[in-house]
Design a protein around this motif. Sequence first.
Motif, PDB file in Angstrom:
ATOM      1  N   ARG A   3       0.866  -1.234   0.053  1.00 49.51           N
ATOM      2  CA  ARG A   3       0.005   0.029  -0.117  1.00 49.51           C
ATOM      3  C   ARG A   3       0.712   1.213   0.055  1.00 49.51           C
ATOM      4  O   ARG A   3       2.055   1.114   0.398  1.00 49.51           O
ATOM      5  CB  ARG A   3      -0.850   0.110   1.328  1.00 49.51           C
ATOM      6  CG  ARG A   3      -1.963  -1.055   1.257  1.00 49.51           C
ATOM      7  CD  ARG A   3      -3.014  -0.909   0.111  1.00 49.51           C
ATOM      8  NE  ARG A   3      -4.080  -1.974   0.217  1.00 49.51           N
ATOM      9  CZ  ARG A   3      -3.974  -3.029  -0.428  1.00 49.51           C
ATOM     10  NH1 ARG A   3      -3.050  -3.227  -1.035  1.00 49.51           N
ATOM     11  NH2 ARG A   3      -5.258  -3.736  -0.419  1.00 49.51           N
ATOM     12  N   VAL A 191     -13.957   0.957   1.163  1.00 48.33           N
ATOM     13  CA  VAL A 191     -13.363  -0.376   1.479  1.00 48.33           C
ATOM     14  C   VAL A 191     -13.612  -1.329   0.560  1.00 48.33           C
ATOM     15  O   VAL A 191     -14.861  -1.751   0.644  1.00 48.33           O
ATOM     16  CB  VAL A 191     -13.340  -0.520   3.041  1.00 48.33           C
ATOM     17  CG1 VAL A 191     -12.606  -1.807   3.280  1.00 48.33           C
ATOM     18  CG2 VAL A 191     -12.689   0.469   3.616  1.00 48.33           C
ATOM     19  N   ARG A 248      -5.068  -7.538   7.828  1.00 47.90           N
ATOM     20  CA  ARG A 248      -5.202  -6.687   6.246  1.00 47.90           C
ATOM     21  C   ARG A 248      -6.269  -5.899   6.301  1.00 47.90           C
ATOM     22  O   ARG A 248      -6.400  -4.828   5.712  1.00 47.90           O
ATOM     23  CB  ARG A 248      -5.648  -8.251   5.274  1.00 47.90           C
ATOM     24  CG  ARG A 248      -5.707  -7.667   4.155  1.00 47.90           C
ATOM     25  CD  ARG A 248      -5.942  -8.776   3.059  1.00 47.90           C
ATOM     26  NE  ARG A 248      -6.878  -9.592   3.511  1.00 47.90           N
ATOM     27  CZ  ARG A 248      -7.005 -10.779   3.289  1.00 47.90           C
ATOM     28  NH1 ARG A 248      -6.332 -11.709   2.575  1.00 47.90           N
ATOM     29  NH2 ARG A 248      -8.335 -11.588   3.733  1.00 47.90           N
ATOM     30  N   ASP A 252      -6.140  -2.002   5.448  1.00 47.42           N
ATOM     31  CA  ASP A 252      -6.906  -1.481   4.170  1.00 47.42           C
ATOM     32  C   ASP A 252      -8.039  -0.297   4.604  1.00 47.42           C
ATOM     33  O   ASP A 252      -7.709   0.614   3.898  1.00 47.42           O
ATOM     34  CB  ASP A 252      -7.740  -2.540   3.586  1.00 47.42           C
ATOM     35  CG  ASP A 252      -7.064  -3.521   2.781  1.00 47.42           C
ATOM     36  OD1 ASP A 252      -5.848  -3.290   2.608  1.00 47.42           O
ATOM     37  OD2 ASP A 252      -7.692  -4.820   2.367  1.00 47.42           O
ATOM     38  N   GLU A 255      -5.538   2.679   5.259  1.00 45.44           N
ATOM     39  CA  GLU A 255      -5.362   3.119   3.774  1.00 45.44           C
ATOM     40  C   GLU A 255      -6.363   4.067   3.137  1.00 45.44           C
ATOM     41  O   GLU A 255      -5.982   5.135   2.643  1.00 45.44           O
ATOM     42  CB  GLU A 255      -5.006   2.211   2.950  1.00 45.44           C
ATOM     43  CG  GLU A 255      -4.557   2.476   1.416  1.00 45.44           C
ATOM     44  CD  GLU A 255      -3.411   3.530   1.172  1.00 45.44           C
ATOM     45  OE1 GLU A 255      -3.540   3.968   0.056  1.00 45.44           O
ATOM     46  OE2 GLU A 255      -2.714   3.534   2.153  1.00 45.44           O
TER      47      GLU A 255
END
Length: 464
Positions: A3, A191, A248, A252, A255
Amino acid sequence: MTRSVPAVVGALLLVVVIVTATLTYKRIDDFVTATTGRHINPIGEVVQAVEPAPGTIAYKLKHGQQVNILLLGMGGYENDAPYLTDSIMAVTIDPASSRVSMVSIPRDLVVGMNLQTNPSRTWVNKINAAYEVPYVDIICCVASQYQGRDGGGHAAESVVGKVTGQTFDRYIAVDFVAFRSMVDALGGVDVCLSTNLDDIDYPDYSNGYRPIHFKAGCQHLNGEQALEIARSRHAIQAEQSSDFGRARRQQDIMEAIKKKATTVNGFSKAPQLLSSLQNYITTDMSLSDMRAIYDWGKNLPDTSIIRVALTAPAPATEGNLLDNFNCGMGPYVSQLCADDPSFTMIHQYISSVLIDPAVLAEKAPVQIDGGADNFPGLESRLTTMFDPTGLQLADPVGHPALLETEIVDYSNGKFPLTAKWLASYFGATPVVATPTSPAPASGQQTYGLVVVLGRNFGRRWVGR
């Protein structure tokens, strides 16, 4: 598995950088004082910007030295155990290679902690309890360095550092209220989930449980929904219920927050963001630290972020350096344990995640095969844990048992840097081979480099 930008650091601290250009000095000073416990020193900030003091984050980044930051997410006052850290991430920023590693550490990992005035006293508990030590009456005689406003952060740094082998420069602890409020202040985030997420045992705010459901695919989430996806631990889908899947999802979401915060619309929401964060973040970073991280990482490409997690075998995941057994909490307590109780193998792995770019540039075909019959499946664990690092890894195969690990070089020395790296990590000397000699195992590649694990590496894996 990669990322852009140090996601969590950028998402939480970018807000501070934005508001320095949009809000009054008084408002900024209020925020910095609430989150760091110190007022802004304008003259000091100017001096730091021009010539950072040795040892500061700004100095390290300017001089090519690695920076380690511990990121902690905790339940806060809405939970019956407000200081337990549900989310633990160790972030390493490496300016020399312009890369970042993010290592997620499961909250159920059991560790012997030395946090009391008598340093020889060891308190065995899950790693998520380290942060709460100064704030609740859980053990006596807490050492002075782990008391006070930053005591929890420094205790967590000590304990996580024992596991990872890292020394942390700074920590950031975030109450989940801040997480939820930040998403809402941004107008929600987008997401994507690889599978459905169904959890009938998600904790509510009344010491009970309620079901949650999210469909596979991309969706727009408000703050509460983002928190649900980040915290869910008991999804019926194997891919979502593992520690790896949870790590994860958390990365995510952070991010997604970072991306939304850096848009023009995100900039316009600086006052709301500041208000949502002020009372729910604790850190020992200075404003100069925050700015230095943002300035260094704002244009970092996606391929420069390596994300890994310490995990145990579970449905839909191989696991790596951890396993499920009783390592100090009792036979009826859910717990994760390091296969190597000294944590040496974890130290070696984390220090090896950011592989030298010159090694990766060789693009050597590598296969790890299983000849360690004292630890079945070890070849799959190693392949999975090094997959995110950039090595060109083939699927592993089984191999007749070996006493000593071998590195077989079918390339006639074409990949010297990769061979040297493998020799250092696995403790074996590469030997030149042909496709027929020594005779390969069934399914073994006969080109590039092949690591055939031996029983000696199996013993190393468990600290023997």
